[in-house]
Design a protein around this motif. Structure first.
Motif, PDB file in Angstrom:
ATOM      1  N   ILE A  44       0.860  -1.081   0.075  1.00  0.00           N
ATOM      2  CA  ILE A  44      -0.014  -0.222   0.057  1.00  0.00           C
ATOM      3  C   ILE A  44       1.111   1.155   0.000  1.00  0.00           C
ATOM      4  N   ILE A  45       0.918   2.127  -0.990  1.00  0.00           N
ATOM      5  CA  ILE A  45       1.445   3.538  -1.250  1.00  0.00           C
ATOM      6  C   ILE A  45       0.459   4.507  -0.573  1.00  0.00           C
ATOM      7  N   LEU A  46       1.134   5.124   0.341  1.00  0.00           N
ATOM      8  CA  LEU A  46       0.453   6.434   0.944  1.00  0.00           C
ATOM      9  C   LEU A  46       0.890   7.768  -0.146  1.00  0.00           C
ATOM     10  N   THR A  47      -0.236   8.207  -0.817  1.00  0.00           N
ATOM     11  CA  THR A  47      -0.158   9.144  -1.919  1.00  0.00           C
ATOM     12  C   THR A  47      -0.580  10.310  -1.540  1.00  0.00           C
ATOM     13  N   LEU A  48       0.412  11.343  -1.748  1.00  0.00           N
ATOM     14  CA  LEU A  48      -0.134  12.688  -1.377  1.00  0.00           C
ATOM     15  C   LEU A  48       0.033  13.208  -2.943  1.00  0.00           C
ATOM     16  N   ILE A  49      -1.102  13.995  -3.472  1.00  0.00           N
ATOM     17  CA  ILE A  49      -1.001  14.717  -4.673  1.00  0.00           C
ATOM     18  C   ILE A  49      -1.322  16.125  -4.573  1.00  0.00           C
ATOM     19  N   PRO A  50      -0.314  16.875  -3.788  1.00  0.00           N
ATOM     20  CA  PRO A  50      -0.843  18.300  -3.914  1.00  0.00           C
ATOM     21  C   PRO A  50      -1.100  19.110  -5.168  1.00  0.00           C
ATOM     22  N   SER A  51      -2.168  20.017  -5.020  1.00  0.00           N
ATOM     23  CA  SER A  51      -2.642  20.566  -6.163  1.00  0.00           C
ATOM     24  C   SER A  51      -1.263  21.708  -6.517  1.00  0.00           C
ATOM     25  N   LEU A  52      -0.674  21.932  -5.528  1.00  0.00           N
ATOM     26  CA  LEU A  52       0.277  23.071  -5.644  1.00  0.00           C
ATOM     27  C   LEU A  52       1.614  22.572  -6.708  1.00  0.00           C
ATOM     28  N   ILE A  53       1.905  21.299  -6.644  1.00  0.00           N
ATOM     29  CA  ILE A  53       2.858  20.871  -7.574  1.00  0.00           C
ATOM     30  C   ILE A  53       2.410  19.910  -8.418  1.00  0.00           C
ATOM     31  N   ASN A  54       1.271  19.525  -8.624  1.00  0.00           N
ATOM     32  CA  ASN A  54       0.633  18.658  -9.326  1.00  0.00           C
ATOM     33  C   ASN A  54       1.094  18.758 -10.793  1.00  0.00           C
ATOM     34  N   THR A  55       1.361  18.079 -11.730  1.00  0.00           N
ATOM     35  CA  THR A  55       2.023  18.169 -12.989  1.00  0.00           C
ATOM     36  C   THR A  55       0.785  17.768 -13.889  1.00  0.00           C
ATOM     37  N   GLY A  56      -0.241  16.971 -13.245  1.00  0.00           N
ATOM     38  CA  GLY A  56      -1.203  16.281 -14.209  1.00  0.00           C
ATOM     39  C   GLY A  56      -0.894  15.158 -14.601  1.00  0.00           C
TER      40      GLY A  56
END
Length: 397
Positions: free
Chosen positions: A35-47
């Protein structure tokens, strides 16, 4: 069910490396789940993160992703991308507690493996009595310097930026003090203090997993395992599991079809990672050099960085090639060169028979890929630890 929980930094390169570690674990232990804890911040998300995760989830059902809530931050309050990432991870600790609690209700968590940026989560894992391992996504040359950094800190008083000297660390050649990673150049900053805490966290772990292999870095791996990088305390076990390389990517990309038409070993590939950008002036100078060289080339071009302070951490837009490159360049070089916007399937490119050289920013994933395919490199380090990666791992060949 036995579960291994992985916690990568939200940067794409770190996430991909951690996923490759997850694949390795499930390959050797098919009964385990990851299981991978995944943080996808809108601030640095490239899409690119969400499509990538969707692909991995479909192809590797034993690897699942537990999403951590986004945390809004004002980028203008931070001096660097590293500072933003570290603050996001610090503020995510309560969410990590909730995630581990939820996972532990249905699974036996055997280990918690963290990116070095996620050192603050070590205390959370200890609350659950979990063994904590680091996965170091760079090479052992960088790890050795980080392990020795607290010793350097105790025995010096100046900031690295002011020393104007060579840093001597066990297992490494002398490194110019100015080549230290950016956040550690000034010891009066918060970034320096946080990175120092990270360096002090390594010995407290149950082991350190490194994406490298013995024959690539024998001298520095021996220095680490012999304990000379941590002169005042025991060195945790070291596990070299590399090279972990991502799959080749999109086999239908236009650049691969173009490479099929080129002679063996004739093409120079220029690519500088997902965060490597050049000014308009630099792009034009690179173009002039390629045109004057007379060689075949494949060049991945990204837009120059925005001059607006509020845009400095946002992914650049798709480049307008006729604007950022010299007038007529594309037409004059069309018989021997191809310019690709923003991205190319790097692993597939480096593995192609037509590629005979690689101009790279010296990101560790790129170095491993080039070494694995036997492609000679010309280094142009841009940020992070890339300056001493090139000093140690490229020039020695």
């Amino acid at each position: 069910m036995v579960t291994i929980v992985l916690y990568p930094s939200p940067r794409m390169g770190h996430l991909i490396s951690m996923v490759e570690l997850g694949k390795l674990i499930t390959q050797h232990h098919p009964s385990y789940s990851v299981i991978i804890l995944t943080l996808i911040p809108s601030l640095i998300n490239t899409g690119a993160t969400v499509p990538y995760i969707r692909h991995i989830s479909a192809a590797f059902p034993s690897i699942t992703f537990h999403y951590l809530p986004d945390i809004p931050l004002d980028p203008l309050l931070f001096p660097s991308m590293e500072a933003i990432v570290l603050e996001l991870i610090r503020r995510s600790n309560p969410n990590v507690i909730n995630a581990l609690r939820s996972i532990s209700e249905s699974s036996n968590i055997a280990a918690f493996i963290i990116d070095f940026f996620c050192t603050v989560a070590m205390s959370v894992a200890r609350c659950f009595n979990l063994p904590v391992y680091y996965f170091f996504t760079s090479g052992s040359c960088c790890l050795a310097l980080f392990l020795y950094t607290p010793t350097i800190h105790r025995t010096t008083t100046e900031s690295f930026k002011d020393m104007n000297t060579l840093i001597h660390s066990p297992g490494l050649p002398p490194i110019p003090s100015s080549d230290m990673v950016g956040p550690m150049l000034d010891r009066t900053t918060t970034d320096y203090s946080v990175f120092l805490e990270i360096c002090e966290g390594f010995p407290k772990s149950d082991g350190i997993i490194i994406n490298t292999f013995d024959s690539l870095e024998p001298r520095v791996i021996k220095a680490i395992t012999d304990g000379v990088c941590l002169p005042d305390q025991p060195t945790p076990p070291i596990y070299c599991v590399g090279p972990l390389l991502a799959a080749g990517g999109d086999d239908s990309h236009e650049c691969l079809k173009w490479l099929d038409l080129q002679p063996t070993g004739s093409v120079v590939f220029l690519c500088f990672g997902s965060s490597g950008v050049f000014t308009s002036e630099q792009l034009k100078e690179i173009a002039k050099g390629l045109e004057a060289s007379g060689h075949r080339f494949l060049w991945v071009v990204r837009s120059p960085p925005s001059k607006k302070k509020e845009d400095r951490f946002l992914p650049p837009p798709e480049p307008e090639l006729d604007v950022v490159l010299p007038e007529g360049f594309l037409n004059r070089t069309k018989e021997r060169g191809l310019v690709v916007k923003k991205w190319a399937p790097q692993v597939a490119v480096l593995g192609h028979k037509s590629v005979g050289g690689f101009v790279t920013h010296c990101g560790w994933n790129s170095v491993l890929e080039a070494v694995s395919f036997g492609v000679p490199m010309v280094g142009w380090p841009l940020y992070a630890e890339q300056r001493f990666v090139i000093c140690f791992n490229i020039l020695k060949f």
